[in-house]
Design a protein around this motif. Sequence first.
Motif, PDB file in Angstrom:
ATOM      1  N   LEU A  42      92.443 109.044 186.799  1.00  0.00           N
ATOM      2  CA  LEU A  42      92.382 109.248 185.355  1.00  0.00           C
ATOM      3  C   LEU A  42      91.151 108.585 184.749  1.00  0.00           C
ATOM      4  CD1 LEU A  42      96.125 108.556 184.490  1.00  0.00           C
ATOM      5  CD2 LEU A  42      95.039 110.749 184.982  1.00  0.00           C
ATOM      6  N   PRO A  43      90.453 109.267 183.839  1.00  0.00           N
ATOM      7  CA  PRO A  43      89.294 108.657 183.176  1.00  0.00           C
ATOM      8  C   PRO A  43      89.638 107.361 182.446  1.00  0.00           C
ATOM      9  CG  PRO A  43      89.291 111.031 182.827  1.00  0.00           C
ATOM     10  CD  PRO A  43      90.586 110.699 183.498  1.00  0.00           C
ATOM     11  N   CYS A  44      90.800 107.303 181.790  1.00  0.00           N
ATOM     12  CA  CYS A  44      91.153 106.086 181.052  1.00  0.00           C
ATOM     13  C   CYS A  44      91.367 104.914 182.001  1.00  0.00           C
ATOM     14  CB  CYS A  44      92.396 106.326 180.199  1.00  0.00           C
ATOM     15  SG  CYS A  44      93.897 106.727 181.126  1.00  0.00           S
ATOM     16  N   VAL A  45      91.879 105.164 183.195  1.00  0.00           N
ATOM     17  CA  VAL A  45      92.055 104.097 184.184  1.00  0.00           C
ATOM     18  C   VAL A  45      90.700 103.636 184.704  1.00  0.00           C
ATOM     19  CG1 VAL A  45      93.051 103.529 186.436  1.00  0.00           C
ATOM     20  CG2 VAL A  45      94.344 104.922 184.816  1.00  0.00           C
ATOM     21  N   LYS A  46      89.781 104.557 184.903  1.00  0.00           N
ATOM     22  CA  LYS A  46      88.434 104.197 185.338  1.00  0.00           C
ATOM     23  C   LYS A  46      87.750 103.308 184.296  1.00  0.00           C
ATOM     24  CE  LYS A  46      87.750 108.558 187.898  1.00  0.00           C
ATOM     25  NZ  LYS A  46      87.529 108.038 189.254  1.00  0.00           N
ATOM     26  N   LEU A  47      87.927 103.640 183.031  1.00  0.00           N
ATOM     27  CA  LEU A  47      87.316 102.840 181.970  1.00  0.00           C
ATOM     28  C   LEU A  47      87.896 101.430 181.942  1.00  0.00           C
ATOM     29  CD1 LEU A  47      87.159 105.505 179.111  1.00  0.00           C
ATOM     30  CD2 LEU A  47      85.210 104.440 180.249  1.00  0.00           C
ATOM     31  N   ARG A  48      89.201 101.314 182.114  1.00  0.00           N
ATOM     32  CA  ARG A  48      89.809  99.980 182.143  1.00  0.00           C
ATOM     33  C   ARG A  48      89.307  99.181 183.337  1.00  0.00           C
ATOM     34  NH1 ARG A  48      94.733 102.628 180.722  1.00  0.00           N
ATOM     35  NH2 ARG A  48      95.553 102.314 182.823  1.00  0.00           N
ATOM     36  N   ALA A  49      89.057  99.852 184.450  1.00  0.00           N
ATOM     37  CA  ALA A  49      88.550  99.155 185.631  1.00  0.00           C
ATOM     38  C   ALA A  49      87.136  98.629 185.389  1.00  0.00           C
ATOM     39  CB  ALA A  49      88.568 100.087 186.840  1.00  0.00           C
ATOM     40  N   ILE A  50      86.325  99.359 184.647  1.00  0.00           N
ATOM     41  CA  ILE A  50      84.983  98.872 184.308  1.00  0.00           C
ATOM     42  C   ILE A  50      85.082  97.595 183.484  1.00  0.00           C
ATOM     43  CG2 ILE A  50      82.921  99.387 182.944  1.00  0.00           C
ATOM     44  CD1 ILE A  50      83.163 102.283 183.810  1.00  0.00           C
ATOM     45  N   VAL A  51      86.000  97.583 182.522  1.00  0.00           N
ATOM     46  CA  VAL A  51      86.208  96.380 181.710  1.00  0.00           C
ATOM     47  C   VAL A  51      86.715  95.231 182.584  1.00  0.00           C
ATOM     48  CG1 VAL A  51      87.495  95.399 179.778  1.00  0.00           C
ATOM     49  CG2 VAL A  51      86.625  97.735 179.632  1.00  0.00           C
ATOM     50  N   ASP A  52      87.659  95.519 183.482  1.00  0.00           N
ATOM     51  CA  ASP A  52      88.179  94.476 184.377  1.00  0.00           C
ATOM     52  C   ASP A  52      87.069  93.907 185.257  1.00  0.00           C
ATOM     53  OD1 ASP A  52      90.715  94.791 183.365  1.00  0.00           O
ATOM     54  OD2 ASP A  52      91.360  96.192 184.934  1.00  0.00           O
ATOM     55  N   ALA A  53      86.177  94.772 185.731  1.00  0.00           N
ATOM     56  CA  ALA A  53      85.071  94.303 186.568  1.00  0.00           C
ATOM     57  C   ALA A  53      84.139  93.395 185.773  1.00  0.00           C
ATOM     58  CB  ALA A  53      84.303  95.498 187.128  1.00  0.00           C
ATOM     59  N   ALA A  54      83.855  93.770 184.528  1.00  0.00           N
ATOM     60  CA  ALA A  54      82.985  92.938 183.695  1.00  0.00           C
ATOM     61  C   ALA A  54      83.624  91.576 183.420  1.00  0.00           C
ATOM     62  CB  ALA A  54      82.691  93.665 182.382  1.00  0.00           C
ATOM     63  N   ARG A  55      84.913  91.572 183.156  1.00  0.00           N
ATOM     64  CA  ARG A  55      85.605  90.297 182.935  1.00  0.00           C
ATOM     65  C   ARG A  55      85.620  89.450 184.206  1.00  0.00           C
ATOM     66  NH1 ARG A  55      90.922  92.625 179.711  1.00  0.00           N
ATOM     67  NH2 ARG A  55      89.926  92.937 177.666  1.00  0.00           N
ATOM     68  N   GLU A  56      85.764  90.103 185.350  1.00  0.00           N
ATOM     69  CA  GLU A  56      85.779  89.366 186.611  1.00  0.00           C
ATOM     70  C   GLU A  56      84.434  88.694 186.867  1.00  0.00           C
ATOM     71  OE1 GLU A  56      87.201  87.927 190.334  1.00  0.00           O
ATOM     72  OE2 GLU A  56      88.130  88.554 188.442  1.00  0.00           O
TER      73      GLU A  56
END
Length: 595
Positions: free
Chosen positions: A483-497
């Motif tokens: 899902l595109p929305c899940v991919k977007l959340r993963a980008i945010v999670d990666a930046a926070r990590e």
Amino acid sequence: NNIEDVEDESNLLYSSISKKYDGENQQKSEDNILRKATCTPSTPTLPFDSPLIPMAYLQAFYGDRQAREIRSKSNLTTSFDLESQFSPRRNSDDMAWIPLHGIRKGLSARIVNSFVESVGSNPTTNDGIKSRIAYTIWVYDIESGREWYAPIRYWKDFSDLREAALSSLPTNSNVHRELSMLKFAKDPAIPNENNSGWSVAVFGSPSMSSPMSTLQQRRRKRKNDEFDEARQQTSQSLEEFLRELLGIIYTCHPLHTSTAEIALYVQSFLGVDAGLEDRSELDIHTFENPSDRLEDETQQLLKRSIQRYSWRIFLLHTMKAIVKDFVDAARARGPKLHEIESMDVDTKGSLKARAMEELLQIQKFLDQLVDLILDGCSNDLQSIAERREYFPIHKNLADETYWDRLVREAVREQVEIEVYVPLRSVVSRLLVNGWRHEDMEVHFKIQELRKRPQGMFRIEKTSPSHWQSVARILKQGVGMSTLPCVKLRAIVDAAREISRLHEREHNGQELLGADEFLPIFIFCVVRAEMERPCALSILLQTLCDRINRIGEIGYFLASFEAAIAHIKEIDLTEDRDDMLSFLTVPLTEVPLNDE
């Protein structure tokens, strides 16, 4: 408190069925049911005319006029009347309760691919290679937020499932009638050289084992096209049948003893147990105190509850018809392979323009469905959030911005499941072919850049772990999710990590600035080795929810796009200083297209 227990969503997951009671055992059963209704949150279902059933549920199942008639007849107010709701009906020996233990509350499934599979040959005959059509099924469990692919299934498997369901359901039930009326397509005959003078290759292109005349080639192409059309129609027919069974717990009336058995059969068919046991997902959340963890877990529970509500909305015939019409039209518009090749050769940029046109239509439809549910069901969504199990975040829900983002994220995810997933093959065909040259170039550069150390990326404060946790989040969450929305959340999670890892490895001495963040993010994108990053960037940029184009998600999406653009522009033939000079561009200068 007992009344609040009754109003719990789990009430709907119990059904009344036929069962014999005798003398002494009947009284014991009644006492057990009363005790269970008082002590556990999962209680038996209420009679359809119970005053404890919310009006919204009656309207959803019976319509507004009939719901008002039912409610007008509900005048049970005494404790005796209330108690009678939880026990078998008086003067009746055909009432019992069946808990649906182990039944998932919401499963979505789509047939995302079908292909011809060779199963071997028989050397004693002249049959040659025997083949059959295999179906790839994508499954999503709303309770857990997990996705997986079911075991490969064949037409015979679907046929057996249909036969088992129809033989188990009562003939007077609405689901039995609907399943019987659904067109269950026959297994398409796979062409072969012995019976038709032509063949179809496993990967879709004609077999060229022997020279053919022009007329024979035209006949082969026509029959290949006919077979592909029949295969697609069969896939859609089998998918419609499967999705009808997935909602049987909520749509079957009257409910039957075999309802739970059929639901478990479908779960086994989809490999639910194996899918839920997969522990490959990353746990990247860290909390300073238990209260923060409790709030996060409660927020996820509320989000999943809202998403299950949205899933049930799509069980309504009107919503199913709206989605089906759009999906069928988009599939029909989708260009064939030879049309894609023609657009790519004849007119430069026409394939990309066609891809953007389709993506914008999908984006518009997604936004319209989200707005429709949010506007039309706002009262129901608010009532869900007011339940006592979400008390730890009630103070947060008072913040309008917090509530709007949470509820929109939940509804958007389910809408993408219903609309984007069945169109993923159409979207992928356009994006992969439209941006294949750019992706080939970026892929080659990524392979070369993976050999370079962190210092080559102008990373001043290198990581002893080489930012492996960040690259893993990008690879799994962005590159491997659907899902595109899940991919977007993963980008945010990666930046926070990146920020968390930097703080942990450097003892929190200094915060990470924007100019320091971008080189690290580019390094992590290189390490993640995501497939077709250029096409992926276009997909996320176009289908990003408009509310997410600003704020944190929009900012880090711009960072992701900048990382891909910088990798694409790099010249590997230049010396080190010139090659990496682009990394001095501040992140704040990267705009986000908000058109």
